[in-house]
Enzyme design. Structure first.
Site, PDB file in Angstrom:
ATOM      1  N   GLU A   1      11.468   2.799 -32.936  1.00 41.85           N
ATOM      2  CA  GLU A   1      11.129   1.391 -32.742  1.00 41.85           C
ATOM      3  C   GLU A   1      11.727   0.575 -33.894  1.00 41.85           C
ATOM      4  OE1 GLU A   1       7.205  -1.137 -31.508  1.00 41.85           O
ATOM      5  OE2 GLU A   1       6.982   0.251 -33.190  1.00 41.85           O
TER       6      GLU A   1
ATOM      7  N   LYS B   1      -9.595  -7.708 -40.573  1.00 39.46           N
ATOM      8  CA  LYS B   1      -8.650  -7.621 -41.677  1.00 39.46           C
ATOM      9  C   LYS B   1      -7.276  -8.012 -41.117  1.00 39.46           C
ATOM     10  CE  LYS B   1      -5.661  -6.063 -44.743  1.00 39.46           C
ATOM     11  NZ  LYS B   1      -4.208  -6.233 -44.551  1.00 39.46           N
TER      12      LYS B   1
ATOM     13  N   GLU C   1       2.608   5.346 -37.597  1.00 42.05           N
ATOM     14  CA  GLU C   1       2.439   5.968 -38.910  1.00 42.05           C
ATOM     15  C   GLU C   1       1.115   5.542 -39.549  1.00 42.05           C
ATOM     16  OE1 GLU C   1       6.465   6.055 -37.530  1.00 42.05           O
ATOM     17  OE2 GLU C   1       5.166   4.320 -37.895  1.00 42.05           O
TER      18      GLU C   1
ATOM     19  N   GLN D   1      11.231  -6.366 -43.279  1.00 40.07           N
ATOM     20  CA  GLN D   1      11.528  -6.215 -41.860  1.00 40.07           C
ATOM     21  C   GLN D   1      13.001  -6.487 -41.570  1.00 40.07           C
ATOM     22  OE1 GLN D   1       9.586  -4.839 -39.793  1.00 40.07           O
ATOM     23  NE2 GLN D   1      10.877  -5.080 -37.985  1.00 40.07           N
TER      24      GLN D   1
ATOM     25  N   CYS E   1       5.850  -5.097 -29.641  1.00 39.10           N
ATOM     26  CA  CYS E   1       5.775  -3.644 -29.493  1.00 39.10           C
ATOM     27  C   CYS E   1       6.106  -3.172 -28.089  1.00 39.10           C
ATOM     28  CB  CYS E   1       4.400  -3.140 -29.908  1.00 39.10           C
ATOM     29  SG  CYS E   1       3.035  -3.890 -29.001  1.00 39.10           S
TER      30      CYS E   1
ATOM     31  N   GLU F   1      -3.840   0.807 -30.880  1.00 41.48           N
ATOM     32  CA  GLU F   1      -2.795   0.152 -30.081  1.00 41.48           C
ATOM     33  C   GLU F   1      -1.531   0.155 -30.933  1.00 41.48           C
ATOM     34  OE1 GLU F   1      -3.239  -0.798 -27.004  1.00 41.48           O
ATOM     35  OE2 GLU F   1      -5.409  -0.467 -26.934  1.00 41.48           O
TER      36      GLU F   1
END
Length: 502
Positions: free
Chosen positions: A405, A197, A253, A353, A306, A272
């Protein structure tokens, strides 16, 4: 149905390869289930945008739970035959897929660049990484001993590593094709089948790769792609009882939700997740060289990485010089449309974003952070995409911009006095993905690297991923094993024991 690509987007696509144009012109793009192009059962679609223009690229099938169910069933039906193949025979198919992806690297790279907002050279690097990962795990599977005898008095005993079955993968939008390689390569090599997905913002490369697998004759149902929203297709995949393993890459989350859904079905889950990496910079470094490498790290793919070093902890003796050099370098970054020559940093992936990055700049300032380099929204003439400028902030590490983050080209700076304080500052986070330490004293660098609470510590470098070295996170950064090593291959085999009394 006609494509949604409008004239503005066509004009922005000078130099787009004919193969890419043909792929996009087949919009609406269906998913791939059981080796066939499959639209959503209800016929619904969604639109994917070029982040550099804000304009539509294509319509894509908006799949939901019934479509996901079809994909998992297709993977389950294909599993017995795929898993029963001799490992060398599976290796032939995986090598063919790797070879064909590599041959079409310019095409897939351009699709990835347009869909994810990546600079084309960087996108092609991601494609090559996918190829290299397929080959690495293919080789590992051929030369790894699956049957191991056990020395147990009074018994003949041994263990056997067996493939699990259908494995689900939910990938994020920052490295779509690279993460496909990291995810499905060990699963396929171990004899499992997969359901992918992709993120709704970047579904195109997954569709293209699945079609490519079909084109070279890959067995039907081994690689399936379901496209759609996270709250529908993603949730349905994470909660599907027909899966035998699940892998999610994304935010903590959403990772919690995926883990909860898998837990209800007792499906093993690999997570991850995000990071808030520190770069600890001692006084004996080459200031110009270190600043250049870290500036490149936070602007690579517009900071949407990340494991980036987004907390720069600098020894007080060189702090001012390091700041001055970093500001000079980041002011020279050319923010522009990702497909234009001369662009060194493209857009973030979408409007949401961009607002996230700008929001953290405002919140950080409200909590007392100082701006070393202002950052903010960037204007790129002729392109109404989602652009931001690099930013540097400084102040207390309790600041929200130092703790959360941000996922943009933003670094937060603080100074330290000695090694002990540097380690304490680096570990003052709930995350635990990747940090780096910079020093010409390798003994000190090793001590600090080993004292950091994270899955990965790099020395005099950042964002380093050699195949064969485990890469994973702890705490809020993930659980369930890492990627890129033989340990990952073992994740996709279940262990079975055999015992015979003597």
């Amino acid at each position: 149905m006609a494509t949604v690509i409008d004239n503005d987007v066509k004009l922005a696509r000078s130099g787009v390869l004919p193969e890419v144009q043909a792929f996009l012109a087949s919009s609406p793009l269906p998913g791939v289930i059981g080796g066939r192009d499959v639209p959503a059962l209800d016929g619904e679609t969604f639109t994917t945008l070029d982040p550099g223009t804000g304009k539509p690229i294509a319509r894509v099938a908006a799949m939901k739970a019934p479509d996901v169910d079809r994909a998992v069933k297709a993977a389950a039906e294909a599993f017995p035959r795929w898993s029963a193949l001799p490992v060398a025979e599976r290796a032939v198919w995986i090598h063919r897929l790797a070879d064909e992806i590599e041959r079409r690297k310019p095409i897939i790279g351009q699709i990835e660049a347009m869909d994810a907002g990546k600079i084309p050279a960087q996108a092609e690097g991601d494609v090559q990484n996918c190829v290299d990962t397929l080959r690495y795990f293919n080789q590992m599977a051929q030369y790894t001993q699956r049957r191991n005898a056990l020395a147990v008095s009074g018994y003949e005993a041994w263990t056997l590593r067996q493939p699990w079955g259908p494995c689900g993968f939910i990938f994020p939008w920052n490295f779509p094709v690279l993460l496909i390689g990291w995810g499905i390569s060990p699963a396929l090599a171990a004899g499992n089948t997969v359901v992918i997905k992709p993120a709704e913002d970047t579904p195109l490369s997954a569709i293209y790769v699945a079609r490519l697998a079909r084109e070279i004759g890959f067995p039907d149902g081994v690689i399936n792609v379901v496209t759609g929203m996270g709250e529908t297709a993603g949730a349905a995949l994470a909660g599907h009882p027909g899966l035998k393993r699940m892998s999610f890459t994304g935010s903590p989350e959403v990772g919690r939700l995926v883990g909860e859904a898998c837990g209800r079905n007792l499906v093993p889950c690999k997570l991850e997740l995000g990071g808030k990496g520190a770069a600890v910079i001692f006084e004996d470094v080459d200031v110009a060289d270190t600043a250049a490498k870290l500036a490149k790290a936070i602007t690579f793919h517009t900071g949407q990485v990340c494991c980036d070093a987004t907390r720069w902890l600098v020894h007080e003796k060189i702090y001012d010089r390091f700041v001055d050099e970093s500001v000079r370098l980041l002011r020279d970054v050319h923010v522009g449309y990702q497909m234009d020559a001369g662009t060194t940093m493209g857009p973030v992936v979408n409007a949401k974003q961009r607002e996230r990055v700008l929001g953290y700049l405002s919140r950080g300032k409200a909590e007392g952070a100082n701006f070393i380099l202002e950052g903010g929204a960037a204007n790129v003439p002729g392109h109404a995409g989602f652009y931001v400028k690099p930013a540097l902030m400084a102040g207390s590490l309790d600041n929200v911009a130092a703790q959360d983050e941000i996922f943009g080209p933003v670094a937060y700076l603080a100074s330290f006095r000695d090694e002990t304080q540097a380690i304490q500052m680096a570990n003052a986070t709930d995350y635990g993905l990747a940090n780096s330490v910079w020093s010409s004293d390798l003994g000190r660098a090793t001590r600090v690297a080993e004292s950091m609470v994270a899955g990965n510590s790099w020395i005099n470098a950042h964002n380093v991923f050699p195949h064969g070295v485990p890469y994973g996170g702890v705490n809020r950064s993930g659980m369930g094993g890492g990627v890129n090593s033989v340990e990952t291959l073992f994740d996709y085999w279940r262990s079975q024991s055999m015992v015979r009394p003597l």
